[in-house]
Design a protein around this motif. Structure first.
Motif, PDB file in Angstrom:
ATOM      1  N   ASP A   1      49.091  35.929  40.025  1.00 14.51           N
ATOM      2  CA  ASP A   1      48.830  36.571  41.405  1.00 14.51           C
ATOM      3  C   ASP A   1      49.710  37.500  41.562  1.00 14.51           C
ATOM      4  O   ASP A   1      50.849  37.390  41.479  1.00 14.51           O
ATOM      5  CB  ASP A   1      48.629  35.482  42.290  1.00 14.51           C
ATOM      6  CG  ASP A   1      47.817  36.058  43.608  1.00 14.51           C
ATOM      7  OD1 ASP A   1      46.968  36.641  43.553  1.00 14.51           O
ATOM      8  OD2 ASP A   1      48.148  35.535  44.814  1.00 14.51           O
ATOM      9  N   GLU A   2      49.264  38.447  42.276  1.00 20.10           N
ATOM     10  CA  GLU A   2      50.058  39.664  42.797  1.00 20.10           C
ATOM     11  C   GLU A   2      50.941  40.293  41.843  1.00 20.10           C
ATOM     12  O   GLU A   2      52.082  40.719  41.942  1.00 20.10           O
ATOM     13  CB  GLU A   2      51.064  39.075  43.870  1.00 20.10           C
ATOM     14  CG  GLU A   2      50.251  38.630  44.940  1.00 20.10           C
ATOM     15  CD  GLU A   2      50.967  38.053  46.179  1.00 20.10           C
ATOM     16  OE1 GLU A   2      52.347  38.115  46.057  1.00 20.10           O
ATOM     17  OE2 GLU A   2      50.500  37.840  47.351  1.00 20.10           O
TER      18      GLU A   2
ATOM     19  N   THR B   1      43.231  37.083  45.812  1.00 18.22           N
ATOM     20  CA  THR B   1      43.515  35.722  45.653  1.00 18.22           C
ATOM     21  C   THR B   1      42.655  34.846  45.882  1.00 18.22           C
ATOM     22  O   THR B   1      42.791  33.654  45.138  1.00 18.22           O
ATOM     23  CB  THR B   1      44.974  35.592  46.595  1.00 18.22           C
ATOM     24  OG1 THR B   1      46.027  36.586  46.359  1.00 18.22           O
ATOM     25  CG2 THR B   1      45.601  34.294  46.251  1.00 18.22           C
TER      26      THR B   1
END
Ligand code: ADP
Ligand code: MG
Length: 261
Positions: free
Chosen positions: A173-174, A119
Motif C-alpha cells: 500500500d502507498e 486502500t
C-alpha cells in the motif's frame, strides 16, 4: 415432545480432544437429541456432525488467515460505493474478488489521488482472498522496505524473503508516499523481482508510472519494477475528490446553515 436424555459415552470427550475435533465435542449431544426427535438415521447424524466440524474448522482457518494478513482495518467490496467511482471498472474489480488471479500470479495496480478508495479496494480484495483460504499479507511500502532493511542489518534477509514467499498475495500500500533511502529502494526492488511471476501483488499508489523513478531513486530500477509488476497486471484507476472530503461536505450543509443562522 419429551426430550430424551443422552448420556455421554465414557472416553468420548477425551478421544475427541485427542483427535482435535472441538466442534464435534460441543455439538454431538445437541445433534444426537435432534436426531432422536426427528428419527434421523445414524448415518445422517454422523454426516451432519462431521459437516459441523468441517465448517467450523474452515471458519477458524479463515479467521486466522485474516488475523495473519494484518489489515489495518477491515473493508469489504459490499461497503464500497461504486457510484462514487464511475470511471472504475466495476466488473473487473468484482472478477478479482474471486481470487483466481492468484493462481495465475497476476498483479493488481491501483492508481489514484489520495482518498479515492485505493486502500479500501486493496483491503477488500485481500480480505476476499483470505475468505477463499489464501495466505495474504498487507504492508505499506514503507513498512516492507523498513522490514527488509532491518532483516538485512540483522543478516536475516534470506530468511525474511523466504517467509514472505509463503504468502500468495502481498498488498503493497502507498507506494510513492514516502521516498525510501537507497537501501530500502534496492531491497524493495529485489523483493519485487523475486515474487515476479511466482506470487501476486496488489500495489496502490498516487504516482503515475512516469514518476516511479522518484520512489526507487533510479529510473532503470523503476522501469524494471514497472515492467515486472505491470507485465501481468490489472490496472485500476480511481479518481475524483477525496471520499472523506465529499462525505464531510455531504454532512456539512446542515451544520453551516446552523452556523449561519
Ligand atoms: P486512498 O487509499 O485512495 O487514499 P482510502 O481507501 O483510504 O483512500 O479511502 C479513504 C476513506 O474513504 C476510507 O475510509 C474508505 O473506506 C472511504 N472510501 C473511499 N472511497 C470509497 C467508496 N467509493 N465507497 C466507500 N468508501 C470509500
Ligand atoms: Mg491509501
Amino acid at each position: 415432545m419429551k426430550k430424551q436424555a443422552i448420556s455421554e459415552p465414557a472416553h468420548l470427550a477425551v478421544d475427541l480432544k485427542e483427535l482435535k475435533l472441538p466442534s464435534v465435542l460441543s455439538h454431538w449431544a445437541r445433534l444426537a437429541e435432534e436426531a432422536l426427535r426427528t428419527r434421523q438415521s445414524p448415518q445422517e447424524y454422523l454426516a451432519d456432525l462431521m459437516h459441523v466440524e468441517v465448517n467450523d474448522r474452515r471458519e477458524r482457518r479463515i479467521a486466522r488467515l485474516i488475523r495473519e494478513a494484518h489489515f489495518p482495518v477491515l473493508k469489504t467490496l459490499d461497503g464500497f460505493d461504486f457510484a462514487a467511482q464511475a470511471a472504475l471498472d466495476r466488473e473487473a474489480v468484482l472478477e478479482l474478488a474471486d481470487a483466481r488471479f492468484l493462481a495465475e500470479h497476476h498483479n493488481v495496480v491501483l492508481i489514484g489521488e489520495v482518498g479515492t478508495g485505493k486502500t479500501h479496494l486493496a483491503i477488500a480484495l485481500g480480505l476476499s482472498a483470505c475468505q477463499r483460504e489464501h495466505r495474504v499479507r498487507f504492508f505499506t511500502a514503507a513498512e516492507l522496505a523498513n522490514a527488509l532493511v532491518e532483516a538485512k542489518e540483522q543478516k536475516k534477509l534470506a530468511r525474511r524473503l523466504e517467509q514472505l514467499a509463503r504468502y500468495e498475495l502481498i498488498v503493497l500500500d502507498e507506494l510513492g508516499y514516502v521516498p525510501f533511502d537507497k537501501l530500502g529502494a534496492d531491497l524493495l526492488f529485489s523483493f519485487v523481482s523475486r515474487v515476479y511471476e511466482r506470487r501476486s501483488l496488489i500495489v496502490t499508489t498516487n504516482l503515475p508510472f512516469a514518476r516511479w523513478g522518484e520512489v526507487f531513486l533510479d529510473a532503470t530500477a523503476a522501469a524494471a519494477v514497472i515492467d515486472r509488476v505491470v507485465h501481468h497486471a490489472t490496472l485500476l484507476k480511481t479518481q475524483g475528490e477525496s471520499y472523506r472530503l465529499k462525505d464531510a461536505k455531504r454532512r456539512a450543509p446542515r451544520k453551516s446553515r446552523a452556523a449561519a443562522s
